[in-house]
Motif scaffolding. Structure first.
Motif, PDB file in Angstrom:
ATOM      1  N   LYS A 147      28.633  57.188  78.224  1.00 27.44           N
ATOM      2  CA  LYS A 147      28.889  57.444  77.102  1.00 27.44           C
ATOM      3  C   LYS A 147      28.292  58.336  76.238  1.00 27.44           C
ATOM      4  CE  LYS A 147      28.529  52.282  76.870  1.00 27.44           C
ATOM      5  NZ  LYS A 147      27.855  50.753  75.877  1.00 27.44           N
ATOM      6  N   LEU A 148      28.679  59.112  75.506  1.00 26.91           N
ATOM      7  CA  LEU A 148      29.324  60.472  74.839  1.00 26.91           C
ATOM      8  C   LEU A 148      28.970  60.586  73.835  1.00 26.91           C
ATOM      9  CD1 LEU A 148      28.772  61.294  78.009  1.00 26.91           C
ATOM     10  CD2 LEU A 148      29.102  63.795  77.827  1.00 26.91           C
ATOM     11  N   PHE A 149      28.514  61.498  73.064  1.00 28.37           N
ATOM     12  CA  PHE A 149      28.292  61.477  71.630  1.00 28.37           C
ATOM     13  C   PHE A 149      28.853  62.604  71.238  1.00 28.37           C
ATOM     14  CE2 PHE A 149      23.640  61.479  72.078  1.00 28.37           C
ATOM     15  CZ  PHE A 149      23.529  61.907  70.783  1.00 28.37           C
TER      16      PHE A 149
ATOM     17  N   TRP B 244      31.835  61.039  66.420  1.00 27.24           N
ATOM     18  CA  TRP B 244      33.426  60.445  67.882  1.00 27.24           C
ATOM     19  C   TRP B 244      31.957  60.194  69.032  1.00 27.24           C
ATOM     20  CZ3 TRP B 244      36.550  65.260  68.962  1.00 27.24           C
ATOM     21  CH2 TRP B 244      38.087  65.103  70.242  1.00 27.24           C
ATOM     22  N   LYS B 245      32.577  59.332  69.933  1.00 23.47           N
ATOM     23  CA  LYS B 245      31.554  58.954  70.884  1.00 23.47           C
ATOM     24  C   LYS B 245      32.739  58.466  72.129  1.00 23.47           C
ATOM     25  CE  LYS B 245      28.258  55.646  67.977  1.00 23.47           C
ATOM     26  NZ  LYS B 245      28.820  55.882  66.680  1.00 23.47           N
ATOM     27  N   LEU B 246      32.612  58.573  72.945  1.00 24.07           N
ATOM     28  CA  LEU B 246      33.401  58.936  74.192  1.00 24.07           C
ATOM     29  C   LEU B 246      32.954  57.791  75.617  1.00 24.07           C
ATOM     30  CD1 LEU B 246      32.824  61.832  73.641  1.00 24.07           C
ATOM     31  CD2 LEU B 246      34.705  62.751  74.036  1.00 24.07           C
ATOM     32  N   LEU B 247      34.072  57.555  76.104  1.00 20.38           N
ATOM     33  CA  LEU B 247      33.314  56.283  76.812  1.00 20.38           C
ATOM     34  C   LEU B 247      34.264  56.537  78.032  1.00 20.38           C
ATOM     35  CD1 LEU B 247      32.532  53.617  78.626  1.00 20.38           C
ATOM     36  CD2 LEU B 247      34.257  52.554  76.816  1.00 20.38           C
TER      37      LEU B 247
ATOM     38  N   VAL C 127      37.814  56.872  76.472  1.00 28.10           N
ATOM     39  CA  VAL C 127      37.917  55.954  75.310  1.00 28.10           C
ATOM     40  C   VAL C 127      37.673  56.817  74.425  1.00 28.10           C
ATOM     41  CG1 VAL C 127      37.803  53.958  74.005  1.00 28.10           C
ATOM     42  CG2 VAL C 127      38.624  54.003  76.808  1.00 28.10           C
ATOM     43  N   ASN C 128      38.439  56.926  73.349  1.00 30.64           N
ATOM     44  CA  ASN C 128      37.802  58.255  71.858  1.00 30.64           C
ATOM     45  C   ASN C 128      37.606  57.138  70.873  1.00 30.64           C
ATOM     46  OD1 ASN C 128      38.283  61.072  73.092  1.00 30.64           O
ATOM     47  ND2 ASN C 128      40.069  59.740  73.563  1.00 30.64           N
ATOM     48  N   ASP C 129      36.107  57.292  70.451  1.00 33.29           N
ATOM     49  CA  ASP C 129      36.027  55.909  69.110  1.00 33.29           C
ATOM     50  C   ASP C 129      35.990  57.186  67.790  1.00 33.29           C
ATOM     51  OD1 ASP C 129      34.908  54.775  67.530  1.00 33.29           O
ATOM     52  OD2 ASP C 129      33.723  53.431  68.590  1.00 33.29           O
TER      53      ASP C 129
ATOM     54  N   PHE D  47      39.625  54.941  64.190  1.00 33.21           N
ATOM     55  CA  PHE D  47      40.869  55.468  65.296  1.00 33.21           C
ATOM     56  C   PHE D  47      40.217  54.994  66.861  1.00 33.21           C
ATOM     57  CE2 PHE D  47      42.015  57.597  61.748  1.00 33.21           C
ATOM     58  CZ  PHE D  47      43.197  57.062  61.352  1.00 33.21           C
ATOM     59  N   VAL D  48      40.860  54.719  67.673  1.00 33.23           N
ATOM     60  CA  VAL D  48      40.304  54.428  69.016  1.00 33.23           C
ATOM     61  C   VAL D  48      41.731  54.251  69.634  1.00 33.23           C
ATOM     62  CG1 VAL D  48      39.165  52.935  70.509  1.00 33.23           C
ATOM     63  CG2 VAL D  48      38.348  53.058  67.885  1.00 33.23           C
TER      64      VAL D  48
END
Length: 306
Positions: A268-270, A276-279, A292-294, A298-299
């Motif tokens: 889990k990064l940001f 903008w968060k990234l899984l 997975v971009n959050d 928008f996801v």
């Protein structure tokens, strides 16, 4: 309003965006305000002032609800999204507060002046026009709307032009309420342009919401964990690169500056400067297969290319 918000609702129905349920409540209330305003204008134009005044009592309560929901939507989004210090949501807050302040001013002033028909109708028109800013900001085909801040204000100000023509045709002068209302609008617009991206403004609101949001607990990735995430992600329409420089991870889009990433776990990064968060999703072999971009509303997910 239809031109601005219809594409958003089409994206919502297609699953491209997600909206908190209170956003729909707010939208319904704002639509009701427009319907009541139109009804009141027609009643007054036809001389049916008796029913106009009766409906005005309901309008008073509706206007208060409109103002309250504007505030709830503004601060709920700020707290729930928990943007980083440099995020543009703190600048968007400028515009949201400008709408909140001016609608509250023009509405309360207009109701106070309800026995003065010439001022009353102009003030409630100004209150209604202020609510159009959110729609204007969403009309993507307007020239320059996303290139700079001031064009979106100019488009709103253009809606005042018919009022000036109306004043001149009916009074042979510009009504003082029209002048004062325009002055308040322009002064706040100039203030927003001057304060846009102000570090002090960002810091003030970032510190103000800190007690109400979950604090981000950052972790340090080791070399193996970081290297697993490095690579290219996307499809034929969209592409991003995760790379590593000086023991730091960065996200890079084509023709865009790179953004430094932080981590709350090994997957889990940001982005440090925008919300903008990234899984990162791993396969059975432990290798990353997709991300997975959050970005709040928008996801979406994209596969790893290499």
């Amino acid at each position: 309003m239809i031109t601005g918000f219809l594409p958003d609702y089409q994206d919502l129905l297609s699953g491209k965006v997600k909206v908190h349920w209170f956003g729909h409540v707010h939208g319904a209330i704002m639509t009701t305000w427009l319907a009541v305003f139109l009804t009141q204008a027609i009643l007054a134009a036809r001389g049916n002032l008796k029913f106009h005044r009766k409906l005005g009592l309901l309008s008073l309560g509706l206007g208060i609800i409109v103002w309250l929901t504007m505030g709830v939507v503004t601060f709920r989004a700020l707290i729930s999204n928990n943007p980083p210090l440099a995020d543009s949501q703190f600048d968007i807050l400028f515009i949201q507060l400008y709408g909140l302040i001016l609608f509250g001013l023009f509405f309360s002033w207009g109701m106070w002046m309800r026995k003065n028909a010439t001022s009353h109708k102009r003030l409630l028109l100004l209150a209604t026009l202020i609510t159009m800013q959110a729609a204007i900001d969403r009309i993507r085909f307007l020239p320059g709307i996303h290139m700079a801040l001031f064009p979106r204000f100019l488009y709103l100000d253009a809606l005042l032009i018919p009022l000036f023509f109306y004043d001149w045709l009916t009074l042979r002068r510009i009504h003082k309420t029209t002048w004062l209302g325009t002055l308040f609008i322009v002064l706040l617009q100039v203030g927003i342009v001057m304060g846009w991206e102000s570090p002090a403004w960002h810091r003030f609101w970032f510190n103000s919401i800190s007690p109400f949001v979950e604090q981000v607990v950052e972790v340090k990735l080791n070399d193996v964990q970081a290297d697993l995430l490095v690579g290219d992600y996307g499809d034929k329409n969209w592409h991003m690169t995760i790379n590593r420089e000086d023991n730091k991870l960065y996200l890079k889009l084509p023709e865009q500056p790179k953004w430094e990433l932080g981590a709350t776990s090994d997957t889990k990064l940001f982005v440090r400067t925008i919300n903008w968060k990234l899984l990162f999703v791993k396969g059975a072999d432990g290798q990353v297969t997709k991300v997975v971009n959050d970005q709040i509303a928008f996801v979406w997910e994209v596969k790893r290319l290499k």
